[in-house]
Design a protein around this motif. Structure first.
Motif, PDB file in Angstrom:
ATOM      1  N   LEU A   1       0.716  -1.103  -0.038  1.00 13.82           N
ATOM      2  CA  LEU A   1       0.114  -0.079   0.156  1.00 13.82           C
ATOM      3  C   LEU A   1       0.845   1.164  -0.033  1.00 13.82           C
ATOM      4  O   LEU A   1       0.867   2.128  -0.918  1.00 13.82           O
ATOM      5  N   LEU A   2       1.896   1.391   0.923  1.00 13.82           N
ATOM      6  CA  LEU A   2       2.779   2.372   0.734  1.00 13.82           C
ATOM      7  C   LEU A   2       3.745   2.399  -0.286  1.00 13.82           C
ATOM      8  O   LEU A   2       3.892   3.608  -0.465  1.00 13.82           O
ATOM      9  N   GLU A   3       4.067   1.272  -0.963  1.00  8.81           N
ATOM     10  CA  GLU A   3       4.812   1.579  -2.068  1.00  8.81           C
ATOM     11  C   GLU A   3       4.057   2.282  -3.377  1.00  8.81           C
ATOM     12  O   GLU A   3       4.728   2.575  -4.072  1.00  8.81           O
ATOM     13  N   LYS A   4       2.978   2.321  -2.919  1.00 11.70           N
ATOM     14  CA  LYS A   4       1.982   2.940  -4.140  1.00 11.70           C
ATOM     15  C   LYS A   4       2.230   4.443  -4.110  1.00 11.70           C
ATOM     16  O   LYS A   4       2.066   5.177  -5.263  1.00 11.70           O
ATOM     17  N   GLY A   5       2.900   4.932  -3.239  1.00  8.30           N
ATOM     18  CA  GLY A   5       3.264   6.281  -3.118  1.00  8.30           C
ATOM     19  C   GLY A   5       2.061   7.072  -2.368  1.00  8.30           C
ATOM     20  O   GLY A   5       1.225   6.286  -1.856  1.00  8.30           O
ATOM     21  N   LYS A   6       1.689   8.298  -2.264  1.00  8.27           N
ATOM     22  CA  LYS A   6       0.998   9.085  -1.446  1.00  8.27           C
ATOM     23  C   LYS A   6      -0.224   9.068  -2.240  1.00  8.27           C
ATOM     24  O   LYS A   6      -0.285   9.741  -3.293  1.00  8.27           O
ATOM     25  N   ILE A   7      -1.341   8.249  -1.846  1.00 11.45           N
ATOM     26  CA  ILE A   7      -2.679   8.495  -2.510  1.00 11.45           C
ATOM     27  C   ILE A   7      -3.950   9.074  -1.677  1.00 11.45           C
ATOM     28  O   ILE A   7      -4.676   8.930  -2.280  1.00 11.45           O
ATOM     29  N   ALA A   8      -3.490   9.448  -0.693  1.00 10.25           N
ATOM     30  CA  ALA A   8      -4.205  10.177   0.369  1.00 10.25           C
ATOM     31  C   ALA A   8      -3.753  11.426   1.209  1.00 10.25           C
ATOM     32  O   ALA A   8      -2.654  11.314   0.870  1.00 10.25           O
ATOM     33  N   ASP A   9      -4.360  12.196   2.130  1.00  9.97           N
ATOM     34  CA  ASP A   9      -3.909  13.033   2.650  1.00  9.97           C
ATOM     35  C   ASP A   9      -3.323  12.383   3.968  1.00  9.97           C
ATOM     36  O   ASP A   9      -2.149  12.870   4.438  1.00  9.97           O
ATOM     37  N   CYS A  10      -3.688  11.251   4.576  1.00 13.64           N
ATOM     38  CA  CYS A  10      -3.282  10.849   5.806  1.00 13.64           C
ATOM     39  C   CYS A  10      -3.381   9.408   5.875  1.00 13.64           C
ATOM     40  O   CYS A  10      -4.114   8.695   5.008  1.00 13.64           O
ATOM     41  N   ALA A  11      -2.614   8.821   6.759  1.00 12.99           N
ATOM     42  CA  ALA A  11      -2.415   7.404   7.004  1.00 12.99           C
ATOM     43  C   ALA A  11      -3.025   7.251   8.405  1.00 12.99           C
ATOM     44  O   ALA A  11      -2.592   7.800   9.427  1.00 12.99           O
ATOM     45  N   MET A  12      -4.044   6.278   8.577  1.00  7.78           N
ATOM     46  CA  MET A  12      -4.356   5.877   9.826  1.00  7.78           C
ATOM     47  C   MET A  12      -3.973   4.654  10.343  1.00  7.78           C
ATOM     48  O   MET A  12      -4.348   3.360   9.548  1.00  7.78           O
ATOM     49  N   ILE A  13      -3.121   4.604  11.076  1.00  2.00           N
ATOM     50  CA  ILE A  13      -2.337   3.406  11.778  1.00  2.00           C
ATOM     51  C   ILE A  13      -2.964   2.652  12.948  1.00  2.00           C
ATOM     52  O   ILE A  13      -3.089   3.274  13.922  1.00  2.00           O
ATOM     53  N   CYS A  14      -3.654   1.641  12.534  1.00  2.05           N
ATOM     54  CA  CYS A  14      -4.627   0.807  13.452  1.00  2.05           C
ATOM     55  C   CYS A  14      -4.072  -0.757  13.699  1.00  2.05           C
ATOM     56  O   CYS A  14      -5.019  -1.495  13.852  1.00  2.05           O
ATOM     57  N   THR A  15      -3.048  -0.994  13.304  1.00  2.00           N
ATOM     58  CA  THR A  15      -2.273  -2.203  13.549  1.00  2.00           C
ATOM     59  C   THR A  15      -2.431  -2.739  14.984  1.00  2.00           C
ATOM     60  O   THR A  15      -2.809  -1.846  15.910  1.00  2.00           O
ATOM     61  N   GLN A  16      -1.853  -4.051  15.347  1.00  2.00           N
ATOM     62  CA  GLN A  16      -1.769  -4.406  16.587  1.00  2.00           C
ATOM     63  C   GLN A  16      -0.605  -3.448  17.456  1.00  2.00           C
ATOM     64  O   GLN A  16       0.179  -2.864  16.600  1.00  2.00           O
ATOM     65  N   ASP A  17      -0.686  -2.835  18.641  1.00  2.00           N
ATOM     66  CA  ASP A  17       0.100  -1.875  19.131  1.00  2.00           C
ATOM     67  C   ASP A  17       1.667  -2.420  18.879  1.00  2.00           C
ATOM     68  O   ASP A  17       2.401  -1.223  18.458  1.00  2.00           O
TER      69      ASP A  17
END
Length: 143
Positions: A62-78
């Protein structure tokens, strides 16, 4: 409107933060998702009408696609926050990271260093607190 990618579509990501996009469609739109659990991933993609090319089983492509949105919401396991936070900032995203920020002081420091270097907005979010997307949007676009 803020656009976001969601990394981790478990309880917090899908049912708390991303739910805001469904109840406030003029404020937030989720444009991509990375989730390892196939059932959660597919259900989330359907519910948010995410195009097939933006549905991933891991955060790295997903992140290798480059910036495709304004923000990233990181909600993985802590214990898994550090690397996606660092890579999202490196890719140019503003980042919202679910609490606790990190499992160790060392990981927390790595994320803080990455945030300082990036110049991007950051938000450590507690589930008990209402989302303040207008504040994130203001930080991204200026006064």
């Amino acid at each position: 409107m803020i656009t976001a990618v969601l990394i981790g579509a478990g309880q917090r990501g899908a049912q708390v933060y991303a739910e805001y996009a469904l109840t406030h469609p003029n404020e937030l739109k989720i444009v991509a998702v990375a989730e390892s659990d196939v059932a959660r991933r597919e259900a989330f993609a359907r519910r948010h009408k995410i195009e097939r090319g933006f549905v991933f089983d891991d955060w790295k492509p997903l992140l290798e696609k480059g910036k495709i949105a304004d923000c990233a919401m990181i909600c993985t396991q802590d214990r898994m926050h550090t690397e996606p936070v660092k890579q999202a900032l490196k890719s140019g995203y503003h980042v919202m990271c679910e609490k606790p920020m990190a499992a160790t002081t060392e990981d927390a420091q790595k994320m803080m260093d990455a945030w300082k270097k990036s110049g991007k907005s950051r938000c450590l979010h507690r589930q008990e607190t209402a989302l303040k997307w207008e504040n994130l949007q203001k930080n991204m676009t200026g006064p």
